[in-house]
Scaffold this active site. Sequence first.
Site, PDB file in Angstrom:
ATOM      1  N   GLY A  23     -62.842  31.699 -16.170  1.00  0.00           N
ATOM      2  CA  GLY A  23     -63.693  30.743 -15.489  1.00  0.00           C
ATOM      3  C   GLY A  23     -64.844  30.250 -16.328  1.00  0.00           C
ATOM      4  CB  CYS A  24     -67.254  27.489 -15.682  1.00  0.00           C
ATOM      5  SG  CYS A  24     -66.064  26.161 -15.449  1.00  0.00           S
ATOM      6  N   GLY A  25     -68.462  29.845 -17.672  1.00  0.00           N
ATOM      7  CA  GLY A  25     -69.516  30.817 -17.805  1.00  0.00           C
ATOM      8  C   GLY A  25     -69.021  32.214 -18.120  1.00  0.00           C
TER       9      GLY A  25
END
Length: 260
Positions: A103-105
Amino acid sequence: MDSERYEVMEYSGGGFAKAPVESIREIPLTIRLNGREVVTLLCTGKQPEYLAVGFLKSDAFLSSPEQITDLHVREEDGRILADVETCHDPWKDRLMERSITSGCGKGTNFGRNVQTISKRRLNGDVRVRPEQILALAEELHNRSALYGRTRGCHNSSLCTPDEMLLFREDIGRHNAIDMICGECFLNNISVDDKMIVTTGRVASEILLKVVRIGIPVLVSTAVATSFTVKLARQTGITLVGNVRGGRFWVYNDKGRVLQS
């Protein structure tokens, strides 16, 4: 404030000109549990108490809202601090292996999710018609005002087949779902007859969060990964993806999507 305005140089039609743009806010949220730092998430800063509690719930630090004895959120020095105190030892017997998710981050999980949650079976009694799935996805798009202004966020919602109950938006779809999880957890909102409708690719960590909450239907406007499909079939969650243009894919179903 969930966004800021800037002036940029835009290239268009063979030349440059000044143009105003709106950028989504990004601020660190550090979650501390019984004085020990758990994680720092990057978020818009909206509803940080629900995001903090939702993250802790979805990562198995909390099992009941009665375990929380104090919750204090404050903003200082350009970041948000969420201090959560509990009456139990949330660190006991935990595996602290850190996994880098898709995922993002670079969201975290702590060694427990796949092995423990994949053994669960979701039996929620909810039935949804194809036209209701399409209508909820359309409403999700129509409510996405922050995305329309910034092009920089994901949106998630808690729904019944007939209506959207909660709508949350943040930089990452993980955050938006954790915000819903935290609100349901703290406010004792029943979920076994609900759905999550969201934007963004459905990677395994998204499905595992929804399974841990106990919601039996997950719908996304984007596609699912192969591992997510495998986990959906193991847990019995109804997984629907690629909702667009009057069409969608049903990756897994237990009779919850009505055929006629």
